[in-house]
Scaffold this active site. Structure first.
Site, PDB file in Angstrom:
ATOM      1  N   ALA A  25      46.080 -40.052  86.029  1.00  7.13           N
ATOM      2  CA  ALA A  25      45.229 -39.395  86.981  1.00  7.13           C
ATOM      3  C   ALA A  25      45.323 -39.646  88.434  1.00  7.13           C
ATOM      4  CB  ALA A  25      43.823 -39.859  86.472  1.00  7.13           C
ATOM      5  N   ALA A  30      43.207 -43.199  95.147  1.00  7.94           N
ATOM      6  CA  ALA A  30      44.268 -43.616  94.490  1.00  7.94           C
ATOM      7  C   ALA A  30      44.619 -42.874  93.534  1.00  7.94           C
ATOM      8  CB  ALA A  30      43.967 -45.167  94.105  1.00  7.94           C
ATOM      9  N   THR A  31      45.919 -43.152  92.922  1.00  7.92           N
ATOM     10  CA  THR A  31      46.745 -42.692  91.605  1.00  7.92           C
ATOM     11  C   THR A  31      46.667 -43.675  90.614  1.00  7.92           C
ATOM     12  OG1 THR A  31      47.916 -41.057  93.235  1.00  7.92           O
ATOM     13  CG2 THR A  31      48.400 -41.250  90.639  1.00  7.92           C
ATOM     14  N   ASP A 141      28.805 -45.010  91.624  1.00  9.07           N
ATOM     15  CA  ASP A 141      29.392 -43.887  91.329  1.00  9.07           C
ATOM     16  C   ASP A 141      29.602 -43.652  89.856  1.00  9.07           C
ATOM     17  OD1 ASP A 141      30.868 -41.531  91.976  1.00  9.07           O
ATOM     18  OD2 ASP A 141      33.035 -42.595  91.941  1.00  9.07           O
TER      19      ASP A 141
END
Length: 656
Positions: A25, A30-31, A141
């Site tokens: 993802a 970030a990845t 979050d």
């Protein structure tokens, strides 16, 4: 999901340990990749900060904070964090890999969930959040994208990238962090978050699971934020009639605009959820006949419970769903029903008095509220309760930062930290972070760079390549190029020499240096294999196994190596690396010799002449007469012919 091979991270070895396999993802910060931990031989998820954020110290600090926040939690419903580090300029975070989908994927596929499915997911998420809240961590979050549903049935909450340690009023530290659809009213209006902000976001997520849509929509983010701050979340049953009343009340409790009217943390809501789950799983028919659920005292209605047993109230804005059935039929309890038509003048007089009293109290209430708002504005605006937002002093001088903090009514304190990116004597940042709001007269630490951190590099020559790499990276230095060379004196895989990348200075014996040092290693490939006496084919295969090339060179005579075999492999001068070319010297066999003419020589002289040339002698045909001198008459092979060394020469002779 599969990723095109053009992604430069695919196949990369991070920190000498994590082999990147594919991308999972990609987010704004970030990845996430699927990788293999080569040391422990397991699959992990590795989260790598985007390259354009690498120079932003605030993002780096937040990235590291995610690792620290999640690492403090050990709970079955929280994604485990295994490791965190930096490879060159790339910050990474290693997490537990859970094959499966997110709650967002599930909602996209099914639209909405059943009450039972919603309760199962809520119980898992609340359990994980309860552990976080108990550890003093606010997630900040909570949303369906951060709820993972593993293939084996496990449900875990992830992504503590915005998490922070809790105090009485934890500020966001930025304008608005989190996803706008799940922001609590206090985050929108005051930028302050605590455990109850997570509860609000979870209430919005519950509404979405039950109805398949979010309660607030708008064309712009600010429209949605305005609704969070000013509107009351509707009951899920207003969208889907079949939703049980208990879940309506749970959503209204969790999404109350005033944080004081919500559960104080996830543990309180989880305890209530168990009671709700028992009622809901009992069947919707039974729910219609259940009495009011008992909620915390602050949420109970002040109405007479016996008069309206079916009404459940979470706050003063919720009215009873309907009057008792008996009242609808016009039947009143004894002594409470109407006896006769009241007197009109008396009724009008009572109403007029009531209006006068209401007007007086409304005026008094307005005056009281104006005074309260004015006093509150003074207290928090210029009075002792006012907070100060910390500026960003990164790259400033310590004197400038201290002077500005003093002007803001704060108490500057100098602190130091080593930095590989900020020059010595320049401000790195502050503690608390820039953007945080702090009370006046609060101490604020100005963190000044002390430059590169000194490190003591150990002796690298003579240790294995893996051990040398670990020693270098553990000291926050960097392994540069690896130069494999053939060396017959050093075992294969062992470091022959080490040098600084900047100036080539030898650091094989270690010494005092600074973090960020890049060290190039020369590693032994072992000795070049000995191919003397091998056939050309055998020698070629052996050397090719070491990535060496061969060419055939001169052919020469050899008394010890058979014709066509390799006498030796000539090695070029200097350092020999893989791909070097060696020249094979090929044997022509023994060198032929011309048989000398020894006819007429005495036996002794002829024997000496032939033996010196490497011939063997057969003198059985010579006369052996004592006291007489024998002269050689003939040789076989005869003089002047070619013969290889070691050939037997037959001699004949006669008496002199």
């Amino acid at each position: 999901m599969s990723v095109p091979s053009t992604d430069p991270m695919i196949g990369r070895l991070i920190d000498g340990r994590y082999q990147v396999r594919s991308r999972i993802a990609r987010g704004g910060m970030a990845t996430v990749y699927l990788a293999t931990d080569l040391r422990l031989e397991r699959r992990v998820a590795i989260k790598i900060m985007h390259g354009h954020l690498a120079d932003d110290s605030a993002f780096k600090i937040r990235f590291i904070q995610e690792a620290r926040s999640a690492a403090r939690l050990a709970h079955p419903n929280v994604v485990n964090v295994f490791d965190q580090g930096q490879d060159a300029d790339m910050a990474y975070l290693v997490m537990e890999y859970l094959p499966g989908i997110t709650l967002r994927d599930l909602l996209k596929d099914y639209g909405r969930l059943t009450p039972e499915q919603t309760l199962d997911i809520l119980e898992a998420v609340l359990s994980g959040l309860a552990a976080a809240h108990k550890a003093g961590i606010v997630h900040r979050d909570v949303k369906p994208e951060n709820v993972l549903l593993a293939d084996d049935g496990r449900i875990k909450i992830s992504d503590f990238g915005l998490a922070r340690a809790v105090n009485n009023n934890t500020a966001t530290g930025q304008a608005l962090l989190g996803t706008i659809a799940y922001l609590s009213p206090e985050l929108v209006t005051r930028g302050v978050a605590d455990a109850r902000s997570d509860i609000y976001a979870l209430g919005i997520m519950t509404f979405e699971m039950l109805t398949g849509e979010q309660p607030y929509v708008g064309e712009a983010p600010m429209q949605i934020a305005y609704q969070h701050a000013n509107d009351t979340v509707p009951m899920p049953s207003s969208k889907v009639d079949s939703i049980p009343r208990e879940l309506d009340e749970l959503v209204l409790w969790a999404t109350a605009r005033d944080p004081e009217d919500r559960p104080r943390d996830a543990r309180v809501m989880l305890d209530q959820l168990h009671d709700v789950s028992a009622l809901v799983r009992g069947g919707t028919q039974e729910l219609a006949l259940q009495s009011t659920m008992v909620l915390p005292a602050s949420l109970r209605t002040s109405a007479n419970a016996l008069a309206d047993a079916e009404t459940q109230v979470f706050g003063p804005k919720l009215a009873p769903t309907k009057p008792p059935a008996a009242t609808l039929l016009g039947i009143h309890p004894v002594g409470t029903g109407p006896v006769g038509p009241p007197d009109s003048r008396e009724l009008l007089g009572k109403k007029a008095c009531k209006r006068k009293r209401r007007g007086f109290w409304l005026f008094a209430l307005v005056v009281l509220l104006a005074a309260a708002f004015g006093g509150t504005g003074w207290y928090f605006g210029s009075g002792p309760g006012s907070d100060v937002m910390l500026p960003d002093f990164a790259s400033a001088s310590p004197e400038t930062a201290s002077a500005e903090l003093t002007e803001l009514g704060l108490q500057p304190e100098l602190g130091g930290a080593f930095s590989a990116t900020v020059a010595e004597g320049i401000v790195i940042g502050t503690d608390p972070d820039a953007g945080s709001r702090v009370p006046q007269d609060s101490p604020v630490t100005v963190i000044v760079s002390q430059g590169l951190q000194p490190i003591t590099l150990p002796t690298l020559a003579g240790v294995t390549q893996e051990a040398a790499s670990a020693l270098i990276t553990d000291l926050k230095a960097v392994v540069g190029s690896i130069d494999p060379v053939f060396n017959g004196d050093v075992p294969e895989g062992t470091v022959v020499a080490a040098s600084k990348e900047t100036d080539g200075a030898d650091v094989s014996a270690g010494g005092e240096y600074f973090e960020g040092l890049t060290v190039n290693l020369v590693v032994s490939l072992g000795a070049i294999p000995n191919v003397d006496g091998k056939t050309v084919a055998e020698a070629t295969d052996i050397l090719a196994g070491k990535n060496l090339l061969v060419v055939s060179g001169e052919q020469t005579y050899s008394d010890t190596v058979a014709e066509g075999d390799v006498i030796t492999a000539q090695v070029p001068e200097g350092t020999i690396r893989e791909g070097a070319t060696l020249t094979l010297v090929i044997s022509r066999g023994p060198e032929p010799v011309i048989v000398p003419n020894v006819v007429g020589m005495t036996w002794a002289d002829g024997k000496a002449t032939l033996s010196a040339l490497g011939f063997k002698l057969d003198y059985s045909a010579l006369w052996d007469v004592p006291g007489f001198s024998i002269v050689i008459k003939a040789t076989d092979p005869p003089a002047g012919t070619s013969a290889v060394r070691g050939t037997t020469i037959r001699l004949t002779g006669e008496l002199a």
